[in-house]
Enzyme design. Structure first.
Site, PDB file in Angstrom:
ATOM      1  CD  GLU A 181      -1.077  -0.177   3.767  1.00 28.76           C
ATOM      2  OE1 GLU A 181      -2.240   0.251   3.725  1.00 28.76           O
ATOM      3  OE2 GLU A 181      -0.590  -0.729   4.782  1.00 28.76           O
ATOM      4  CG  LEU A 206      -5.178   0.984   7.818  1.00 30.24           C
ATOM      5  CD1 LEU A 206      -4.920   0.629   9.281  1.00 30.24           C
ATOM      6  CD2 LEU A 206      -5.118   2.486   7.613  1.00 30.24           C
TER       7      LEU A 206
HETATM    8  N1  PDD Z   1      -3.471   7.309   6.533  1.00 31.39           N
HETATM    9  N2  PDD Z   1      -2.768   2.741   4.419  1.00 31.39           N
HETATM   10  C1  PDD Z   1      -2.031   3.423   5.312  1.00 31.39           C
HETATM   11  C2  PDD Z   1      -0.714   2.869   5.716  1.00 31.39           C
HETATM   12  C3  PDD Z   1      -2.506   4.638   5.837  1.00 31.39           C
HETATM   13  O1  PDD Z   1      -1.765   5.312   6.742  1.00 31.39           O
HETATM   14  C4  PDD Z   1      -3.758   5.136   5.407  1.00 31.39           C
HETATM   15  C5  PDD Z   1      -4.353   6.419   5.942  1.00 31.39           C
HETATM   16  C6  PDD Z   1      -4.484   4.391   4.460  1.00 31.39           C
HETATM   17  C7  PDD Z   1      -5.837   4.840   3.972  1.00 31.39           C
HETATM   18  O2  PDD Z   1      -6.820   4.636   4.949  1.00 31.39           O
HETATM   19  P1  PDD Z   1      -8.127   5.558   4.999  1.00 31.39           P
HETATM   20  O3  PDD Z   1      -8.762   5.454   3.661  1.00 31.39           O
HETATM   21  O4  PDD Z   1      -8.943   4.941   6.067  1.00 31.39           O
HETATM   22  O5  PDD Z   1      -7.679   6.974   5.302  1.00 31.39           O
HETATM   23  C8  PDD Z   1      -3.961   3.191   4.000  1.00 31.39           C
HETATM   24  C9  PDD Z   1      -3.985   8.502   7.191  1.00 31.39           C
HETATM   25  C10 PDD Z   1      -4.765   9.398   6.278  1.00 31.39           C
HETATM   26  C11 PDD Z   1      -2.833   9.197   7.888  1.00 31.39           C
HETATM   27  O6  PDD Z   1      -2.026   8.474   8.458  1.00 31.39           O
HETATM   28  O7  PDD Z   1      -2.778  10.429   7.907  1.00 31.39           O
END
Ligand code: PDD
Length: 290
Positions: A181, A206
């Site tokens: 990812e 995640l």
């Molecule tokens: N980060 N994968 C990782 C490692 C992440 O840190 C994130 C989100 C996502 C996307 O998840 P979501 O769609 O639930 O935001 C995937 C957030 C935005 C951050 O750390 O600021």
């Protein structure tokens, strides 16, 4: 308007907020966090973010200090007090403050809760118009990446590599050559026959809240969504690529390691998915999404 943050149940001016140095978040990264977007002063898909927050707490043996209703109220109050129209709400829970010792502290030690807001252009992002560059880098993280741990050193290093390369995101790659990812986002590609591909959920990534919403929106449109592994080479050779997160929504990835994806511009299907997500976000009610 002065910045107000939330610390252990109190709304306080940012300048006056502090956490003791013996906080286990500071010493051990012993805690978790979540980030939800705010558009037009409303939280986007917030119920799903809070469900993940509570699940992550359970997974690391911390009892949630608040009910979902209480979390939501605190978030909304923080948004209001900061006059936030577009941006992010950050929530962090650690195992609390105790003399340094690896094992859990006594049960009498309460978790530390910190929340703050950040103004950010997400729906109105300029980068979304041109698309973002992506580099790839080895995934150096632990084996429970499904937990939104505050231990983010691997992602910090990956992101800094991206900054050095002059691009916005780093896609992390497993030793087997498959993309896991983004440093802070979920990676997607669109094949030349129009299939939207992303890695299946497991401990390796995640479970992105935006990922889930985008997949649902795509399926509702009758688009083909495929959960499977893909390599960097397949991504570079794809018709389109993009990444998703609460802080970027649907962001076109137009180069990967300097190689243009498709014609090097945001692709039609990516733009359509972004528009669908923006419509959904605009229609969202705080804490009560779809
Ligand atoms: N980060 N994968 C990782 C490692 C992440 O840190 C994130 C989100 C996502 C996307 O998840 P979501 O769609 O639930 O935001 C995937 C957030 C935005 C951050 O750390 O600021």
């Amino acid at each position: 308007m002065s910045r107000i943050v939330f610390v252990n149940g109190a709304f306080v001016p940012y300048e006056e907020a502090s956490v003791p140095i013996m906080d286990r978040g500071f010493l051990f990264a012993d805690g978790i966090y979540d980030v939800a977007a705010v558009i037009d002063g409303k939280l986007v898909d917030n119920e799903a973010h809070l469900a993940r927050l509570v699940r992550c707490l359970r997974d690391i043996g911390i009892e949630s200090p608040y009910t979902i209703e209480e979390w939501t109220r605190h978030e909304e109050e923080l948004v209001t007090r900061n006059g936030l129209s577009e941006g992010l709400v950050y929530m962090q829970v650690t195992r609390g403050v105790f003399e340094r010792d690896f094992a859990f502290p006594p049960e009498s030690v309460k978790p530390t809760v910190v929340m703050f807001t950040q103004a950010k252009s997400i729906a109105s992002s300029k980068l979304a118009k041109t698309g973002a560059g992506v580099i790839t880098t080895p995934d150096l993280r632990w084996k429970r990446r499904d937990i939104k741990s505050i231990a983010l050193l691997a992602q910090v290093l990956a992101k800094q590599e991206a900054v050095r390369a002059g691009v916005a995101e780093a896609w992390m790659v497993e030793e087997d050559g498959y993309v896991t990812e983004g440093a802070s986002s979920t990676a997607f590609i669109i094949t030349r026959d129009g299939r939207i591909v992303t890695r299946p959920l497991s401990n390796a990534i995640l479970p992105g809240i935006t990922r889930r919403a985008v997949m649902r929106l795509a399926e509702e449109q009758g688009l083909a969504v495929e959960e499977r592994l893909f390599t960097v080479a397949e991504a570079q050779d794809a018709a389109e690529a993009f990444f998703t997160s609460a802080s970027a929504f649907v962001m076109p990835a137009v180069t990967i390691d300097g190689k243009p994806v498709g014609d090097g511009k945001p692709g039609p299907l990516t733009k359509r998915l972004r528009a669908l997500y923006l419509d959904m976000a605009a229609a969202s009610n705080s804490g009560n999404m779809r």
